[in-house]
Design a protein around this motif. Sequence first.
Motif, PDB file in Angstrom:
ATOM      1  N   GLY A 149      11.743  -4.650   2.989  1.00 19.52           N
ATOM      2  CA  GLY A 149      10.541  -4.991   3.840  1.00 19.52           C
ATOM      3  C   GLY A 149      10.571  -4.437   5.160  1.00 19.52           C
ATOM      4  N   ILE A 206       9.506  -0.792   4.776  1.00 26.19           N
ATOM      5  CA  ILE A 206       8.135  -0.446   4.529  1.00 26.19           C
ATOM      6  C   ILE A 206       7.500  -0.560   5.873  1.00 26.19           C
ATOM      7  N   ARG A 207       7.888  -1.386   6.546  1.00 25.25           N
ATOM      8  CA  ARG A 207       7.300  -1.734   7.869  1.00 25.25           C
ATOM      9  C   ARG A 207       7.543  -0.681   8.952  1.00 25.25           C
ATOM     10  N   GLU A 208       8.587  -0.090   8.844  1.00 23.65           N
ATOM     11  CA  GLU A 208       9.170   0.848   9.554  1.00 23.65           C
ATOM     12  C   GLU A 208       8.296   2.270   9.105  1.00 23.65           C
ATOM     13  N   ARG A 261       5.431   2.127   7.876  1.00 23.17           N
ATOM     14  CA  ARG A 261       3.817   1.975   8.108  1.00 23.17           C
ATOM     15  C   ARG A 261       3.519   2.075   9.492  1.00 23.17           C
ATOM     16  N   GLN A 305      -1.272  -3.212   8.951  1.00 24.02           N
ATOM     17  CA  GLN A 305      -1.089  -3.780   7.585  1.00 24.02           C
ATOM     18  C   GLN A 305      -2.152  -3.921   6.554  1.00 24.02           C
ATOM     19  N   LEU A 340       1.204  -7.941   1.473  1.00 25.98           N
ATOM     20  CA  LEU A 340       2.115  -7.011   2.244  1.00 25.98           C
ATOM     21  C   LEU A 340       2.967  -7.728   3.387  1.00 25.98           C
ATOM     22  N   ASN A 341       2.254  -8.585   4.078  1.00 26.15           N
ATOM     23  CA  ASN A 341       3.136  -9.437   5.142  1.00 26.15           C
ATOM     24  C   ASN A 341       4.079 -10.112   4.471  1.00 26.15           C
ATOM     25  N   GLU A 358       6.710  -7.279   3.514  1.00 25.76           N
ATOM     26  CA  GLU A 358       7.477  -6.916   4.701  1.00 25.76           C
ATOM     27  C   GLU A 358       8.119  -8.041   5.404  1.00 25.76           C
TER      28      GLU A 358
END
Length: 85
Positions: free
Chosen positions: A17, A20-22, A24, A31, A45-46, A49
Amino acid sequence: MDRAATDDGSAILAALGAAIREHRTAAGLTQAQLAERAGIGRPHLNHIEGGRKSPTVVVLVHLARGLGVDPAALLKTQTVSKATR
């Protein structure tokens, strides 16, 4: 499943997670934008992440495509490497 395996699984999901966040945020995407590109809902997605949901392989590939990276790039984290040693 024993507690150690569950703890390792939680660590892997958290690392995935975070990766993916990094990717993004580095891509300048919200998001909502990434979720739309991947064909999933923003709440899903939340949860991914946040390490609370495990994405299917198909969703992982769609997220990677939405980010413009190879799916393997999302799995290359220090936590995952330690868990598989």
